[in-house]
Design an enzyme around this catalytic site. Structure first.
Site, short mmCIF file in Angstrom:
data_model
loop_
_atom_site.label_atom_id
_atom_site.label_comp_id
_atom_site.label_asym_id
_atom_site.label_seq_id
_atom_site.Cartn_x
_atom_site.Cartn_y
_atom_site.Cartn_z
N ASP A 158 0.83 -1.21 0.00
CA ASP A 158 0.00 0.00 0.00
C ASP A 158 0.86 1.25 0.00
O ASP A 158 0.55 2.24 -0.67
CB ASP A 158 -0.92 -0.01 1.22
N HIS A 186 -4.72 -3.43 6.63
CA HIS A 186 -4.56 -3.64 5.19
C HIS A 186 -5.93 -4.03 4.65
O HIS A 186 -6.26 -5.20 4.47
CB HIS A 186 -3.53 -4.74 4.92
#
Length: 326
Positions: A158, A186
């Site tokens: 990410d 996440h």
């Protein structure tokens, strides 16, 4: 670091595993002076495919690759491991509730955690990649008895996605973007903290003044990038996920440059108001051996609300698997 490292990898014949193993064996994860022993773990029905992967590893003739062990037995697979990379997990299928996914994977990560605790080296570090990785890491830690400083879950993918989006918008190299930290889970609730990122040493919000893009398209792109890739290629992220695994371990075993931090999930010590024990994405710094949560980040009211949203989601996930944490 010792001159050799034994790395156990679950899901080793899968797409991420296939993209990952050759980079570890070539020295990209631990450097050019560290020999590698690979413990490759797969389901029994995937052992044929795993043997094909081993044949390719052999054919690469990597000078750093000491040995390759293949097994479907987790006790053997985690034996004497210095690092355990838990890549394999059951993916969410259509119609499956997140609670169902948590419980299915909970059983897997309980088994793996117990095997790590019983067979890996006492100082083995664990990086959980298989989703939902934060809560899978919490389950694994409970089952293994690992101390907080040895358990991690991955948000580097990410971070890399967010870094690229900022760099492209600003028209600069990705190396110009620093401190692009991911907070929390996440999942689509993650918070890509562009407020505290910098571009060529200048706050990102002063370089990119399009507030509507930052709070809109940028956030949505990072939070939903995984789904977009599945839609585009018909399969989930593999090469970029493997790259993020390499980046994460490399950042953990390398001293963090002064003034910088990177993204990884660790057990909360209560920092920034996050309940103690949740596996939470923070800004992390390392001296090459020991990691710590970087303190002093200031959040606006809007940023604090986003941190709260992802915190609440992780607390709900913890509560959903409470029976596995007894």
């Amino acid at each position: 670091m010792s001159n050799s490292v034994r790395v156990a990898i679950t899901g080793a014949a899968g797409q991420i595993g296939y993209a990952l193993l050759f980079r570890i064996a070539s020295g990209q994860m631990f450097g050019p002076d560290t020999k590698i022993d690979l413990n490759l773990i797969e389901l029994e029905q995937a052992m044929g495919a795993l043997n094909g992967v081993k044949m390719e590893l052999d054919d690469c003739a990597f000078p750093l690759l000491n040995s390759v062990t293949m097994t479907s037995d987790v006790n053997e697979g985690f034996g004497d491991a210095d690092w355990s990379l838990l890549v394999g997990a059951v993916p969410r299928k259509q119609g499956m509730e997140r609670a169902d996914l948590l419980n299915i994977n909970g059983g897997i990560f309980t088994t793996q955690g117990k095997a790590i605790g019983a067979n890996a080296k006492p100082n083995c570090n664990v990086l959980v990649v298989g989703n939902p990785c934060n809560t899978n890491a919490l389950i694994c830690q409970h089952a293994s008895g690992l101390p907080n400083e040895q358990i991690f879950a991955m948000t580097m993918l990410d971070q890399n996605r967010a870094t690229t989006q900022l760099a492209q918008k600003a028209g600069v190299s990705v190396s110009s973007v620093k401190n692009m930290v991911i907070w929390g889970n996440h999942s689509p609730t993650m918070f890509p903290d562009f407020f505290n990122a910098s571009i060529d040493g200048v706050p990102a919000t002063e370089v990119i003044t399009d507030d509507e893009w930052l709070t809109g398209d940028f956030m949505k792109t990072v939070q939903q990038r995984g789904s977009a890739i599945i839609k585009a290629r018909g399969a989930s992220s593999a090469a970029s996920a493997a790259n993020a695994i390499v980046d994460t371990v490399n950042q953990l075993v390398t001293p963090t440059p002064e003034g910088e931090a990177f993204s990884v999930c660790v057990p909360s010590d209560g920092s920034y108001g996050v309940p103690e024990g949740l596996i939470f994405g923070y800004p992390i710094i390392s001296d090459g051996l020991i990691t710590q949560i970087r303190q002093g980040t200031v959040h606006s009211d809007a940023a604090a609300e986003k941190v709260k949203i992802t915190t609440d989601e992780l607390a709900a996930e913890r509560d959903a698997v409470a029976a596995l944490l007894q």
